[in-house]
Design an enzyme around this catalytic site. Sequence first.
Site, PDB file in Angstrom:
ATOM      1  N   ASP A 274     -15.131   9.685  -2.549  1.00 21.89           N
ATOM      2  CA  ASP A 274     -15.322   8.927  -1.298  1.00 21.89           C
ATOM      3  C   ASP A 274     -16.016   9.835  -0.295  1.00 21.89           C
ATOM      4  OD1 ASP A 274     -15.235   6.861   0.524  1.00 21.89           O
ATOM      5  OD2 ASP A 274     -13.174   7.235   1.148  1.00 21.89           O
ATOM      6  N   LEU A 275     -17.138  10.378  -0.711  1.00 21.93           N
ATOM      7  CA  LEU A 275     -17.795  11.436   0.055  1.00 21.93           C
ATOM      8  C   LEU A 275     -18.763  10.838   1.072  1.00 21.93           C
ATOM      9  CD1 LEU A 275     -17.832  14.579   0.119  1.00 21.93           C
ATOM     10  CD2 LEU A 275     -20.003  14.415  -1.099  1.00 21.93           C
TER      11      LEU A 275
END
Length: 278
Positions: free
Chosen positions: A188-189
Amino acid sequence: MRNLAEAGAALLGGRLREARPLAGGDLSQPVRIALEDGRTAIVKDGPAPPAEARMLQAIAAAGVPAPAVLAVSDSLLALAPLADDGGLGGRAAAAVWADLGRVLSRLHACHGTGYGWPEDYAFGPVAIANAAPAESQGPPWPAFWAERRLRPFLDHLPAEPARRLAGLADALPRHLPAQPPPALLHGDLWGGNVLVSGNRVSGLIDPACYHGHGEVDIAMLTLFDRPGPDFFESYGALAPGHEARLAIYRLWPALVHLKLFGGGYLPLVERQLALAGA
C-alpha cells in the site's frame, strides 16, 4: 480517541498522561500517547493488528526503516514513534525520492518462496486474499494477479468495465511475467505511508505485505504521487513494457478505492483499463 489512548496505555502497562490524534488513513485512527512514566507510543486500531505487526517486523528484517512494534493485541497496535517532517506530499526533495528508491530496492531484494502471504488481510471491508492459486490456473504470477487482485471486483463494476476487466484477467499471461522474483512488497505504498525526516525516509508504515512482482509497489506509488528521475535512478531501471504492466497493477488500488469510496473512482478504473490496453 480517549478510549483508544487509554486502551493503548493499558496495553503498554502504563498510565495515560496525554493523547493527541494524528492524521491517519480512512481505515484506522492513530493516536500519539504519552505515559506518566515518560514513554511515548503511536497507538492504532485496524483490521488485524497482529498481522500488521508481523508485516512491520518483516519490513524491518529486510533492513528497511519501519516503526518498532512495542505491543500488540487482537484489537490494538502500539508502535515506537518515528521522526516525520510530513511525509512525501508534493514537496519532497530529489534527495528524498532518491532515498526512497534505495529503500524500496532493498525491500524488493528480500525474496519469498512464492507469491502471496501466509495470511489474508483487508482494507477495512475489502478482503485481501493472499493464498497462491492452484497450479492449474496458469502461470504462477499472472494467475495470482488475476484470481486474487482483479477477478474479486468483477461483481462491483458496471457491465462494460467488468467485461473489459474479465478480458484483461484472461489475457494476463500475455502481459505479465510468468514468474518474476517474489519480492517483499509493502502493498500500500503511497506518499502518506512514507515517513520522511530531513532528506531521508525514516519509516514505511501501514503495510499490506505480500510477495510479488516489485513493480506492484511502484505502480501504487505512481497512482497518486509523481516519483522523479532520482527515484528511478536509485531504484534501478524497469524492464521494457513496464508502462502497460504498471497500469495493470494500478488497477487493483483503483478497484479498492472504487469499492471503499464509491463511483467517483470509476473513471480512475477505466483510465487504467485503457492504459493497460483493455
